[in-house]
Scaffold this active site. Sequence first.
Site, PDB file in Angstrom:
ATOM      1  N   ASP A  38       0.822  -1.209   0.000  1.00  0.00           N
ATOM      2  CA  ASP A  38       0.000   0.000   0.000  1.00  0.00           C
ATOM      3  C   ASP A  38       0.857   1.262   0.000  1.00  0.00           C
ATOM      4  OD1 ASP A  38       0.867  -0.258   2.629  1.00  0.00           O
ATOM      5  OD2 ASP A  38      -1.146  -0.336   3.515  1.00  0.00           O
ATOM      6  N   HIS A  42       0.711   4.022  -2.884  1.00  0.00           N
ATOM      7  CA  HIS A  42       0.412   5.399  -2.487  1.00  0.00           C
ATOM      8  C   HIS A  42       1.404   6.382  -3.109  1.00  0.00           C
ATOM      9  CE1 HIS A  42      -0.736   8.580   0.528  1.00  0.00           C
ATOM     10  NE2 HIS A  42       0.508   8.967   0.268  1.00  0.00           N
ATOM     11  N   GLU A  43       2.693   6.091  -2.988  1.00  0.00           N
ATOM     12  CA  GLU A  43       3.695   7.038  -3.470  1.00  0.00           C
ATOM     13  C   GLU A  43       3.713   7.123  -4.992  1.00  0.00           C
ATOM     14  OE1 GLU A  43       4.798   9.036  -1.481  1.00  0.00           O
ATOM     15  OE2 GLU A  43       4.469   7.994   0.418  1.00  0.00           O
ATOM     16  N   GLU A  66      -3.623  13.526  -0.876  1.00  0.00           N
ATOM     17  CA  GLU A  66      -3.202  12.421  -0.016  1.00  0.00           C
ATOM     18  C   GLU A  66      -4.248  11.316   0.023  1.00  0.00           C
ATOM     19  OE1 GLU A  66      -0.632  11.341   1.831  1.00  0.00           O
ATOM     20  OE2 GLU A  66       0.586  12.866   0.854  1.00  0.00           O
ATOM     21  N   HIS A 125      -1.890  15.366   5.762  1.00  0.00           N
ATOM     22  CA  HIS A 125      -1.917  13.974   6.207  1.00  0.00           C
ATOM     23  C   HIS A 125      -2.921  13.749   7.330  1.00  0.00           C
ATOM     24  CE1 HIS A 125       2.086  14.013   4.226  1.00  0.00           C
ATOM     25  NE2 HIS A 125       1.775  12.766   3.936  1.00  0.00           N
TER      26      HIS A 125
END
Length: 211
Positions: A38, A42-43, A66, A125
Amino acid sequence: ASVVGTVNFCEVAGVAGGSSFWDGDEVNFAPGAGDALDTAAHEFTHGVIEHTADLDYECQSGALNESIADMIAWNLDPEDTTYGEDRDSGPIRDYRDPTLHGQPGHVDDYVTSPNTDDGDYGGVHTNSGIPNRAYYELVRRVGREHAEQILWRAHGAPRSRLGLRGLPDRDAAGRPRALRRGRGPRRRGRRVRHRGPGRHLGSARAGGLLT
């Protein structure tokens, strides 16, 4: 196109720690994060977002940036409702209940932070928990397959097909042309039947995104 990824990246040579991040050209994974599916998804998704929705990385748009990266990461690692559970540090976010890791799960609890590095650029975040929970509700109500289609269209993927930079072109009624009736996604040669907006809107209301 090829993308460079660095594992066990340390912002200070010889000192473990820090966060994984997309720097506009390559992905850098903090020690203990590169093996987590994950986190990798995500990145890399931040790179996709940069060339699709192109959301400013600050305040509300940054939190959505995000969150979209989280959503796509969850689509690829859907066995549980947490993010980062395979990292050395353990899970750091929960889609079902963002409050378990210090995030708000409702717009009423939006956290206002300074738009600085120390303030996480307006809390990107932190406040990503709000749309994260909305996406959890969407998956729960309409199923993963339909939720994935909605997410991919909504975050700006149609732009390249329409040849536009920015929001998709809209018809006279203000609806994105790519989303008009009769131009829905297809599966195995059949058009997917949309069952009305009710369940989708309920997901947004759960997070306070609609009233």
